[in-house]
Write a protein that holds these residues in place. Sequence first.
Motif, PDB file in Angstrom:
ATOM      1  N   UNK A 169       0.826  -1.190   0.000  1.00  0.00           N
ATOM      2  CA  UNK A 169       0.000   0.000   0.000  1.00  0.00           C
ATOM      3  C   UNK A 169       0.869   1.251   0.000  1.00  0.00           C
ATOM      4  N   UNK A 170       0.309   2.380  -0.392  1.00  0.00           N
ATOM      5  CA  UNK A 170       1.104   3.626  -0.405  1.00  0.00           C
ATOM      6  C   UNK A 170       1.731   3.963   0.944  1.00  0.00           C
ATOM      7  N   UNK A 171       1.124   3.514   2.037  1.00  0.00           N
ATOM      8  CA  UNK A 171       1.666   3.789   3.368  1.00  0.00           C
ATOM      9  C   UNK A 171       2.908   2.980   3.679  1.00  0.00           C
ATOM     10  N   UNK A 172       3.171   1.919   2.896  1.00  0.00           N
ATOM     11  CA  UNK A 172       4.279   1.019   3.189  1.00  0.00           C
ATOM     12  C   UNK A 172       3.839  -0.288   3.812  1.00  0.00           C
ATOM     13  N   UNK A 173       2.557  -0.394   4.190  1.00  0.00           N
ATOM     14  CA  UNK A 173       2.037  -1.640   4.744  1.00  0.00           C
ATOM     15  C   UNK A 173       1.930  -2.681   3.629  1.00  0.00           C
ATOM     16  N   UNK A 174       2.337  -3.917   3.912  1.00  0.00           N
ATOM     17  CA  UNK A 174       2.317  -4.996   2.921  1.00  0.00           C
ATOM     18  C   UNK A 174       1.141  -5.927   3.171  1.00  0.00           C
ATOM     19  N   UNK A 175       0.576  -6.454   2.089  1.00  0.00           N
ATOM     20  CA  UNK A 175      -0.537  -7.400   2.160  1.00  0.00           C
ATOM     21  C   UNK A 175      -0.138  -8.660   1.399  1.00  0.00           C
ATOM     22  N   UNK A 176      -0.238  -9.804   2.056  1.00  0.00           N
ATOM     23  CA  UNK A 176       0.048 -11.099   1.440  1.00  0.00           C
ATOM     24  C   UNK A 176      -1.238 -11.917   1.415  1.00  0.00           C
ATOM     25  N   UNK A 177      -1.620 -12.424   0.239  1.00  0.00           N
ATOM     26  CA  UNK A 177      -2.853 -13.190   0.103  1.00  0.00           C
ATOM     27  C   UNK A 177      -2.547 -14.560  -0.477  1.00  0.00           C
ATOM     28  N   UNK A 178      -3.072 -15.610   0.166  1.00  0.00           N
ATOM     29  CA  UNK A 178      -2.957 -16.979  -0.334  1.00  0.00           C
ATOM     30  C   UNK A 178      -4.346 -17.594  -0.336  1.00  0.00           C
ATOM     31  N   UNK A 179      -4.749 -18.155  -1.456  1.00  0.00           N
ATOM     32  CA  UNK A 179      -6.104 -18.669  -1.619  1.00  0.00           C
ATOM     33  C   UNK A 179      -6.172 -20.124  -1.183  1.00  0.00           C
TER      34      UNK A 179
ATOM     35  N   UNK B 228       3.027   3.621  19.330  1.00  0.00           N
ATOM     36  CA  UNK B 228       3.380   4.664  18.371  1.00  0.00           C
ATOM     37  C   UNK B 228       4.680   4.339  17.646  1.00  0.00           C
ATOM     38  N   UNK B 229       5.611   3.699  18.338  1.00  0.00           N
ATOM     39  CA  UNK B 229       6.916   3.412  17.741  1.00  0.00           C
ATOM     40  C   UNK B 229       6.896   2.192  16.831  1.00  0.00           C
ATOM     41  N   UNK B 230       6.211   1.127  17.233  1.00  0.00           N
ATOM     42  CA  UNK B 230       6.314  -0.149  16.543  1.00  0.00           C
ATOM     43  C   UNK B 230       5.142  -0.449  15.615  1.00  0.00           C
ATOM     44  N   UNK B 231       3.958   0.064  15.905  1.00  0.00           N
ATOM     45  CA  UNK B 231       2.780  -0.245  15.089  1.00  0.00           C
ATOM     46  C   UNK B 231       2.648   0.764  13.948  1.00  0.00           C
ATOM     47  N   UNK B 232       3.693   0.879  13.158  1.00  0.00           N
ATOM     48  CA  UNK B 232       3.692   1.779  12.007  1.00  0.00           C
ATOM     49  C   UNK B 232       3.536   0.937  10.741  1.00  0.00           C
ATOM     50  N   UNK B 233       2.975   1.510   9.669  1.00  0.00           N
ATOM     51  CA  UNK B 233       2.708   0.711   8.461  1.00  0.00           C
ATOM     52  C   UNK B 233       3.922  -0.017   7.914  1.00  0.00           C
ATOM     53  N   UNK B 234       5.087   0.625   7.902  1.00  0.00           N
ATOM     54  CA  UNK B 234       6.266  -0.031   7.329  1.00  0.00           C
ATOM     55  C   UNK B 234       6.737  -1.214   8.162  1.00  0.00           C
ATOM     56  N   UNK B 235       6.235  -1.334   9.367  1.00  0.00           N
ATOM     57  CA  UNK B 235       6.617  -2.446  10.246  1.00  0.00           C
ATOM     58  C   UNK B 235       5.504  -3.476  10.351  1.00  0.00           C
ATOM     59  N   UNK B 236       4.532  -3.412   9.442  1.00  0.00           N
ATOM     60  CA  UNK B 236       3.332  -4.241   9.533  1.00  0.00           C
ATOM     61  C   UNK B 236       3.098  -4.998   8.235  1.00  0.00           C
ATOM     62  N   UNK B 237       2.754  -6.272   8.369  1.00  0.00           N
ATOM     63  CA  UNK B 237       2.341  -7.101   7.236  1.00  0.00           C
ATOM     64  C   UNK B 237       0.987  -7.710   7.577  1.00  0.00           C
ATOM     65  N   UNK B 238       0.039  -7.612   6.662  1.00  0.00           N
ATOM     66  CA  UNK B 238      -1.268  -8.239   6.843  1.00  0.00           C
ATOM     67  C   UNK B 238      -1.331  -9.466   5.944  1.00  0.00           C
ATOM     68  N   UNK B 239      -1.527 -10.625   6.548  1.00  0.00           N
ATOM     69  CA  UNK B 239      -1.607 -11.894   5.823  1.00  0.00           C
ATOM     70  C   UNK B 239      -3.068 -12.309   5.759  1.00  0.00           C
ATOM     71  N   UNK B 240      -3.555 -12.612   4.555  1.00  0.00           N
ATOM     72  CA  UNK B 240      -4.938 -13.058   4.352  1.00  0.00           C
ATOM     73  C   UNK B 240      -4.884 -14.412   3.650  1.00  0.00           C
ATOM     74  N   UNK B 241      -5.493 -15.413   4.255  1.00  0.00           N
ATOM     75  CA  UNK B 241      -5.470 -16.767   3.683  1.00  0.00           C
ATOM     76  C   UNK B 241      -6.860 -17.378   3.776  1.00  0.00           C
TER      77      UNK B 241
END
Length: 547
Positions: free
Chosen positions: A88-98, A261-274
């Motif tokens: 995403x533009x914020x730097x947050x990553x999304x991983x999807x596995x069907x 505030x320090x650790x829960x930033x978009x660049x430090x976050x990956x959302x996995x959807x399966x």
Amino acid sequence: MSERSKRRERGARRTARPWLSWTAAALAAAVCGCAPAAPPARSPAPATGAPAKGAPEAPAPEAARREQPPPSGPAQPARMPAIAWAELPSGLSVATAVNRALPLVEVRVVVRGGSSADGERTGLAALTGQLLLHGGAGGLPGREVLARVESLGASLRVETGLDATVIGLRTTRERLAEAVELLGLVVQRPRLDAAELAKVKARAVEAARDRAENDARWGALMILFRDLYVLPTELHPYGSFGATAAELPKITAADCRAFHAAWYVPKNTVVVVAGDTTPEAARAAVEKAFPDRRAGEPPSLSFTDPTPRGSLKITIIDRPKSAESEVFLGVLGPERGAPEWPALAVAGQVLGGPSGRLPQELLEPRGAARAASAATIDVAHGPVPLVVHAVVPAARTGLAAQAMLDQAEQLATTTPSEEETEAAARRLSAGVGLGIGTAAGLADEIAGMQVLDLPDDHHDGLRKELRDMTPALAGKVAADHVRPARAVVVVSGDAEVIGPMLSRFGEVKVVDPARNFERKRTIQRDAGGAPGAAPDAGGPGPAQERP
């Protein structure tokens, strides 16, 4: 190049590994069991009388027995489905596995901030995670958030490990967007207020006090990590395995807000959807639910290599009148990214796998232990611990410790046999990606890969490394890392009974788990001390002397 692309490029150069991050509960349960021996075949029933003259002869006993089924073929490896990535533009990553086995979707939000990021406030990451779950989000109190989650047929949980906090969500395919919207509220807009923290902290303090009094393995692991990860002038990020009842009250709501505030930033976050969804639907749901656009980088941690041990260190977690002892022996091996790491895993299986040397020697009926195992503990940075574990009657504690030290020394000085090496590698290979057939197992596997910064195809790479494993390589890595002089031994048990047995191996420190593991006394080395009653004969498989 995006941050996600950089991580994937780094991960592609790293050696693939079989396990996910271990939480305290997972490690405490990691005792390998041995399958019971097959019952002896029955002898044919004796004849009650002579057969009639001229009657056909009875078939031979072997022919009369039921025909045995053919041996099963090799297990088919679990194949990781394709993972679709979006950043995403914020730097947050999304991983999807069907996975369309069921109309369910599993979501994991991986925040790379676990207990190693606690700093001087041990337990901070875990308390912050629990406050996300119970403390409310946005304008909603905690009870209403959980009620809304349940109304969607969903469930929510939070787990904090050494290297990450993972927020898990299970929902139906039809309610994915609504459930993820609530998840985004919980992760990005938690209330983190003092009143709710007081309730969460009270429960955590009571749980820590109960573990100190009743959980022998938790206490042993607390000291094991403290003694393995020693630095001269600072606390190693892995030096605190968990928080005690005395440490938790020091944490404030301001601490939790600062951590978030320090650790829960978009660049430090990956959302996995399966599960039963599509990459497009997953991205759309996550992008709407996670509007945070902060571009900040997470803090960096110093993972200086621990000071190498020059002698055996022994500690007793005193549990007066305990009828059993839990014996742990720990050493530090190569890093997860090192080419030698799979060889350490194989050596550990040779030592303490279900058919390994220690179970053969210590487990009933040949020995007195009711559990004996060895396993590595996944950490994302620096040397990886290999931990050997046994549960024995108190009177046999010295013998179990002696067997562990002897077998570790033998593994470090002799090359495992071809049969041992092949069996250990085959067992490890069979466990790679074992749970990915379900949406939950698939989501957990991908989340764990992200915690450890592993590439998407790490399963295939690991299987190849295990197929190519040789006794010489497993033996060399054991020689470099699995020596008793570099080991830490921690025993939970009755110090009055087991102290004299253990003092024959060196000086023994006795600590009190109910008093923040403060030292009670020191037992000086007594090389002439008795180890205890001798177990039945039994030992390792064949080995070759290493030149």
